[in-house]
Design a protein around this motif. Structure first.
Motif, PDB file in Angstrom:
ATOM      1  N   PHE A 134      -8.716  -5.214   2.573  1.00  0.00           N
ATOM      2  CA  PHE A 134      -7.540  -5.655   3.328  1.00  0.00           C
ATOM      3  C   PHE A 134      -6.468  -6.190   2.381  1.00  0.00           C
ATOM      4  O   PHE A 134      -5.278  -5.883   2.527  1.00  0.00           O
ATOM      5  CB  PHE A 134      -7.931  -6.741   4.331  1.00  0.00           C
ATOM      6  N   VAL A 179      -4.294  -3.580   0.840  1.00  0.00           N
ATOM      7  CA  VAL A 179      -3.312  -2.886   1.680  1.00  0.00           C
ATOM      8  C   VAL A 179      -1.912  -3.392   1.339  1.00  0.00           C
ATOM      9  O   VAL A 179      -0.939  -2.646   1.378  1.00  0.00           O
ATOM     10  CB  VAL A 179      -3.606  -3.112   3.179  1.00  0.00           C
ATOM     11  N   MET A 216       3.414  -2.427   2.357  1.00  0.00           N
ATOM     12  CA  MET A 216       3.035  -1.188   3.029  1.00  0.00           C
ATOM     13  C   MET A 216       3.975  -0.914   4.199  1.00  0.00           C
ATOM     14  O   MET A 216       4.457   0.216   4.385  1.00  0.00           O
ATOM     15  CB  MET A 216       1.593  -1.282   3.526  1.00  0.00           C
ATOM     16  N   GLY A 276       1.008   6.104   3.069  1.00  0.00           N
ATOM     17  CA  GLY A 276      -0.001   5.054   3.132  1.00  0.00           C
ATOM     18  C   GLY A 276      -1.129   5.275   2.138  1.00  0.00           C
ATOM     19  O   GLY A 276      -1.567   4.342   1.458  1.00  0.00           O
ATOM     20  N   TYR A 293      -1.842   2.837  -1.072  1.00  0.00           N
ATOM     21  CA  TYR A 293      -3.147   2.183  -1.110  1.00  0.00           C
ATOM     22  C   TYR A 293      -3.850   2.487  -2.432  1.00  0.00           C
ATOM     23  O   TYR A 293      -4.447   1.602  -3.064  1.00  0.00           O
ATOM     24  CB  TYR A 293      -3.984   2.659   0.068  1.00  0.00           C
ATOM     25  N   HIS A 344      -2.242   0.456  -5.202  1.00  0.00           N
ATOM     26  CA  HIS A 344      -2.664  -0.943  -5.158  1.00  0.00           C
ATOM     27  C   HIS A 344      -4.059  -1.117  -5.756  1.00  0.00           C
ATOM     28  O   HIS A 344      -4.350  -2.132  -6.396  1.00  0.00           O
ATOM     29  CB  HIS A 344      -2.658  -1.443  -3.713  1.00  0.00           C
ATOM     30  N   VAL A 351      -0.005  -5.687   3.011  1.00  0.00           N
ATOM     31  CA  VAL A 351       0.629  -5.413   4.305  1.00  0.00           C
ATOM     32  C   VAL A 351       2.158  -5.458   4.296  1.00  0.00           C
ATOM     33  O   VAL A 351       2.806  -4.507   4.759  1.00  0.00           O
ATOM     34  CB  VAL A 351       0.068  -6.366   5.382  1.00  0.00           C
TER      35      VAL A 351
END
Length: 237
Positions: A35, A38, A43, A73, A77, A80, A40
């Motif tokens: 998580f 991600v 993203m 996405g 990902y 990252h 967030v």
């Protein structure tokens, strides 16, 4: 009470994180680490410009938009994950080891490449394949921090390409050659938007509130400008 940004060490004492980002860092388990990676807020920012690029083509093809969002996405990902390897200092300090991170990133790249290849065949256009290929190279260089490729400017150029390719993919699906003026405009706006966004993020680490608020204002202006340009230019031939 004034606004205050506090940098705190990540679990394990490596790197820093900002107070506002704390809820997005959950590294105690494998699921939590996945998580964390991600990222967030970032993203969502990159996915949003994908949608804006598709809107510039008029009424977007839902399938192409879904594939574009999936590819962006997957690539982000993967980037990252590469960014958390020990080779670049493991800044997010997740519980995942380098072997796992490289394997996961590689799998995501393969999936993204497969989507790009399928889309190129399905829509008889090199645009999807070229876009995904360029994205893989860019995110790998950025994530592994090769030479100076982790700079804000390089990241901004990469983000600028997203709405441009999203628009061109929509045009390819519609059987059109695509308006290159629109694509260039989206690239310019996307690049400037990301330049402001990443600069704002970097300045949140400094406590320079005057610059932070100025950049935040520019950030909102760029969002409105990019959305307006996408809608307006969508009517051009």
């Amino acid at each position: 009470m004034g606004f205050r940004t506090v940098a705190r060490p990540l679990p394990g004492g490596r790197g820093e994180r900002l107070e506002w980002y704390v809820p997005f860092v959950q590294n105690s388990t494998v699921v939590g680490s996945l998580f964390t990676l991600v990222h967030v807020p970032f993203m969502l920012a990159f996915l949003s410009v994908t949608v804006i690029g598709a809107m510039a083509a008029g009424t977007p093809d839902a399938t192409v938009l879904a594939l574009s969002l999936a590819v962006v996405g997957l690539l982000l990902y993967a980037e990252h994950m590469l960014d958390d390897t020990t080779a670049v200092g493991k800044p997010w300090n997740t519980v995942l080891g380098d072997r796992s991170l490289f394997a996961l990133a590689g799998g995501l790249y393969v999936l993204a490449a497969a989507i790009g290849a399928w889309a190129s065949i399905r829509y008889s256009s090199v645009v999807p394949g070229v876009g995904v290929g360029a994205g893989i190279v860019f995110t790998a260089l950025y994530g592994l921090e090769v030479w100076k490729f982790h700079a804000v400017e390089f990241g901004a150029v990469g983000m600028g390409a997203i709405p441009a390719f999203s628009y061109l993919a929509q045009s390819a699906a519609a059987g059109e050659s695509g308006g290159w003026l629109v694509a260039v405009a989206l690239f310019v706006f996307g690049t400037l938007y990301c330049l402001v966004m990443l600069s704002l993020y970097e300045h949140t680490k400094t406590g320079d509130h005057a610059t932070m608020w100025r950049l935040l204002g520019y950030h909102f202006l760029m969002i409105y400008a990019l959305a307006t340009a996408a809608i307006a230019l969508g009517g051009l031939p």
